[in-house]
Design a protein around this motif. Structure first.
Motif, PDB file in Angstrom:
ATOM      1  N   GLU A   3       0.941  -1.237  -0.200  1.00 53.36           N
ATOM      2  CA  GLU A   3       0.046  -0.013  -0.197  1.00 53.36           C
ATOM      3  C   GLU A   3       0.887   1.003   0.009  1.00 53.36           C
ATOM      4  O   GLU A   3       1.749   1.071   0.589  1.00 53.36           O
ATOM      5  CB  GLU A   3      -0.741  -0.047   1.209  1.00 53.36           C
ATOM      6  CG  GLU A   3      -1.955  -1.158   1.435  1.00 53.36           C
ATOM      7  CD  GLU A   3      -2.888  -1.073   2.532  1.00 53.36           C
ATOM      8  OE1 GLU A   3      -2.883   0.082   3.107  1.00 53.36           O
ATOM      9  OE2 GLU A   3      -3.685  -1.856   2.593  1.00 53.36           O
ATOM     10  N   ASN A   5       0.606   5.055   0.863  1.00 55.49           N
ATOM     11  CA  ASN A   5      -0.325   6.009   1.334  1.00 55.49           C
ATOM     12  C   ASN A   5       0.128   7.783   1.233  1.00 55.49           C
ATOM     13  O   ASN A   5       1.312   7.817   1.604  1.00 55.49           O
ATOM     14  CB  ASN A   5      -0.695   6.025   3.163  1.00 55.49           C
ATOM     15  CG  ASN A   5      -1.351   4.457   3.076  1.00 55.49           C
ATOM     16  OD1 ASN A   5      -2.274   4.146   2.675  1.00 55.49           O
ATOM     17  ND2 ASN A   5      -0.826   3.731   4.249  1.00 55.49           N
ATOM     18  N   ARG A  25      -3.305   2.098  -3.624  1.00 48.97           N
ATOM     19  CA  ARG A  25      -2.840   0.906  -3.060  1.00 48.97           C
ATOM     20  C   ARG A  25      -2.434  -0.062  -4.218  1.00 48.97           C
ATOM     21  O   ARG A  25      -3.300  -0.241  -5.290  1.00 48.97           O
ATOM     22  CB  ARG A  25      -4.117   0.211  -2.155  1.00 48.97           C
ATOM     23  CG  ARG A  25      -3.690  -1.134  -1.604  1.00 48.97           C
ATOM     24  CD  ARG A  25      -4.756  -1.457  -0.851  1.00 48.97           C
ATOM     25  NE  ARG A  25      -4.862  -2.982  -1.109  1.00 48.97           N
ATOM     26  CZ  ARG A  25      -5.961  -3.805  -1.556  1.00 48.97           C
ATOM     27  NH1 ARG A  25      -6.960  -3.186  -1.778  1.00 48.97           N
ATOM     28  NH2 ARG A  25      -5.723  -4.880  -1.688  1.00 48.97           N
ATOM     29  N   ASP A  27      -1.476  -3.665  -5.541  1.00 54.36           N
ATOM     30  CA  ASP A  27      -1.378  -5.039  -5.368  1.00 54.36           C
ATOM     31  C   ASP A  27      -0.260  -5.826  -6.151  1.00 54.36           C
ATOM     32  O   ASP A  27      -0.359  -6.036  -7.305  1.00 54.36           O
ATOM     33  CB  ASP A  27      -2.884  -5.793  -5.730  1.00 54.36           C
ATOM     34  CG  ASP A  27      -2.810  -7.254  -5.072  1.00 54.36           C
ATOM     35  OD1 ASP A  27      -1.891  -7.578  -4.355  1.00 54.36           O
ATOM     36  OD2 ASP A  27      -3.945  -7.944  -5.378  1.00 54.36           O
TER      37      ASP A  27
END
Length: 186
Positions: A3, A5, A25, A27
């Motif tokens: 992730e 932020n 985010r 993956d």
């Protein structure tokens, strides 16, 4: 999972529009799966393309340094030369020169080295059935011949089902005779 932020930023002026920044985010699970698939693929393909080894049996040297004795009637010596030529003789070099049982040939399918081997095998079978398996071919490449010439001679051994053959060093006398006779055959 990973992730990232990022804090929401904007100006504090009244009446200014604020854009709302959301956290990003990423993956990475598919990337890890792809990595393992690539590793598996490369490991599999390298094991599938392993080089093949050709079985080559050399005659055992005796204690006094001489090679194992061979019958003169079953011996054929092949000397690959440059320009895809092959000098060959039957039996011993001196007796082959006296009896004119030598020659120069090529790798031709119809009248090349394969035909010489088949003729020698047929002559051995005339003396005794199954005697062609006693044929011993001595391959003596010269420095002027290339690796492909030696491989072609070894292929002829396999094609003509020659059970006994050896790769040996050419003697200076054989090299001189081969060069002399091959140039006079042209």
């Amino acid at each position: 999972m990973a992730e990232i932020n990022a804090p929401a930023t904007g100006s504090n002026k009244p009446g200014a529009r604020r854009s709302k920044k959301l956290s990003t985010r990423v993956d990475l699970t598919p990337m890890v799966d792809l990595g393992f698939l690539l590793i598996t693929f490369f490991i599999f393909t390298t094991t599938m393309s392993s080089p093949k080894v050709m079985k080559l049996a050399m005659p055992k040297d005796t204690d006094d340094g001489d090679l194992t004795p061979i019958g003169q009637s079953t011996a054929l010596t092949v000397i690959p030369l440059d320009a895809n030529r092959i000098f060959y003789y039957h039996g011993d070099l001196e007796s082959a020169l006296k009896e004119n049982t030598y020659g120069v040939t090529s790798y031709s399918v119809t009248d090349g080295l394969g035909q010489i081997i088949r003729t020698k095998q047929a002559a051995l079978d005339k003396t005794k059935a199954g005697k062609h398996e006693d044929l011993m071919v001595m391959i003596k490449p010269t420095p002027e011949s290339n690796y492909q010439n030696v491989v072609n001679v070894l292929d002829e051994m396999l094609i003509n089902d020659v059970k006994h053959y050896a790769v040996l060093d050419v003697t200076p006398q054989e090299k001189d005779v081969a060069n002399t006779k091959s140039t006079s055959a042209l």
